[in-house]
Design an enzyme around this catalytic site. Structure first.
Site, PDB file in Angstrom:
ATOM      1  N   SER A  44       0.798  -1.225   0.000  1.00  0.00           N
ATOM      2  CA  SER A  44       0.000   0.000   0.000  1.00  0.00           C
ATOM      3  C   SER A  44       0.828   1.271   0.000  1.00  0.00           C
ATOM      4  CB  SER A  44      -0.939   0.007   1.211  1.00  0.00           C
ATOM      5  OG  SER A  44      -0.210  -0.098   2.414  1.00  0.00           O
ATOM      6  N   ASP A 338      -3.972   7.297   8.206  1.00  0.00           N
ATOM      7  CA  ASP A 338      -5.055   6.454   8.707  1.00  0.00           C
ATOM      8  C   ASP A 338      -4.601   5.416   9.728  1.00  0.00           C
ATOM      9  OD1 ASP A 338      -3.596   4.827   7.078  1.00  0.00           O
ATOM     10  OD2 ASP A 338      -5.212   4.319   5.702  1.00  0.00           O
ATOM     11  N   HIS A 341      -0.823   4.317   6.895  1.00  0.00           N
ATOM     12  CA  HIS A 341      -0.148   4.978   5.775  1.00  0.00           C
ATOM     13  C   HIS A 341       0.171   6.433   6.084  1.00  0.00           C
ATOM     14  CE1 HIS A 341      -3.026   1.872   4.239  1.00  0.00           C
ATOM     15  NE2 HIS A 341      -1.887   1.420   3.748  1.00  0.00           N
TER      16      HIS A 341
END
Length: 373
Positions: A44, A338, A341
């Site tokens: 991610s 969040d 990240h």
């Protein structure tokens, strides 16, 4: 991976490297590299839409700071790979798994959120880790490499949207993966010693280079795994988890050295992203980040993070859906987006610290990475 002999690899790792001014001067006398394409592999930290294409779009408010709407990225805006593309004059990378509006003429992104080096024995729903591990991304790339050249021969729009054959041997290859291999162990109730014991196996399973972060500074790790007060460093990070990450990196460095022997025609650069990220968190306020550990988009708890009510989460109140996982009003003052990240502002800060090559080995600026030292 069997890439072309002129392929260039940017390898990001934890280890500290020192600038050699003589080497930098030599590089600066050369013409900047002209990379026609970027091929990225990872999780991610560099996913521009892979997981969203396979399992559903990253929900709002992801993307609101820059794109104004969800854009396949798990942050409020751009990622490090986006800033790299911008600096090289290339468009943002399309995700390999995305079939809508994609343009692969300048490369492709095989990264998906939640990916690991070592394949997981669980589903995405069970563990939160992607089934598209690094070996799967490798298979995707090989298939992409072959099929795009067949498709290009159809001419017209197919020729325009597919990379040229020579792009594969002159491209920039970036790898941003490894963090989830460590956290997967922690979330399976393994101790730091248990995770450290399987690190050599993880390193043996990958065929190329990887990147990870100081996982002991991420809210989603610190909130979910008990840590003793004496194990928290001066900046609020969990020392045991960062110690394992550094152990991981020492093993990685040995593999990088072996890669240089195995790929004598490739220009291999690795970047000390770990130090940049840790410095960003430990000295964040000095760089304009008022909240180095607290999450911008989340709900409740010490770090504004709740694994059950994450960024964008809604709850039922009086028969209506009410947003509780709302974003902060000033994401540019936060390091973490969040709980997992980084924010766009943090990603930009990291890019600006590594682009000149001062944290690279060899100390080569990004736009000179095609040269072998």
């Amino acid at each position: 991976m069997a890439f072309g002999l002129s392929s260039v690899f940017v390898i990001t790792i934890f280890a500290i490297s020192f600038t050699n001014l003589a080497s930098v001067s030599l590089v600066l006398a050369r013409k900047p590299c002209r990379f026609p394409a970027i091929f990225n592999f990872g999780d991610s930290n560099s996913d521009t839409g892979g997981l969203s294409a396979a399992f559903g779009q990253a929900p709002p408010p992801n993307g609101f700071s820059y794109f104004g709407a969800p854009a396949g990225r798990y942050t409020d805006g751009r990622l490090l790979i986006d800033f790299i593309a911008e600096s090289l004059g290339l468009p943002y990378l399309s995700a390999f798994l995305d079939s809508v509006g994609t343009n692969f003429s300048h490369g492709a992104n095989f990264a998906t959120a939640g990916s690991t080096i070592r394949p997981q024995n669980t589903t995405l729903q069970q563990s939160g880790f992607s089934p598209i591990s690094l070996n799967v991304q490798f298979y995707e790339f090989n298939d992409f490499h072959a099929r795009t050249q067949v498709v290009r021969k159809r001419g017209g729009v197919f020729e325009i949207l597919m990379p040229k054959k020579e792009h594969f041997s002159n491209a920039l290859y970036t790898f941003d993966i490894g963090q989830n291999d460590l956290t997967a162990g922690y979330f399976s109730n393994m101790s730091t010693d248990d995770v450290k014991a399987y690190v050599p196996d993880v390193l043996n399973q990958f065929q190329t280079i990887i990147q990870a972060s100081p996982v002991g500074c991420l809210p989603y790790v610190m909130e979910r795994i008990p840590v003793l007060a004496g194990q928290i460093d001066d900046y609020g990070c969990a020392s045991p988890f960062n110690a394992v990450a550094q152990f991981f990196n020492r093993g990685l460095k040995k593999i990088v050295e072996q890669l240089r022997k195995n790929l004598p025609h490739a220009a291999i650069t690795y970047v000390d992203v770990y130090s940049v990220k840790y410095s960003l968190i430990s000295q964040g306020r000095k760089h304009g980040f008022k909240h180095p550990l607290r999450t911008c988009c989340g709900h409740g708890g010490k770090y504004n993070y709740n694994k059950n009510l994450g960024c964008g989460a809604k709850v039922n109140k009086h028969g209506k859906k009410v947003l509780v996982g709302a974003p902060c009003k000033d994401p540019w003052t936060y390091v973490n987006w969040d709980g997992v990240h980084f924010t766009e502002a943090a990603n930009k800060y990291i890019f600006e610290r590594i682009v000149d090559g001062s944290l690279s080995d060899p100390p080569t600026p990004l736009n000179m990475a095609c040269y072998r030292n």
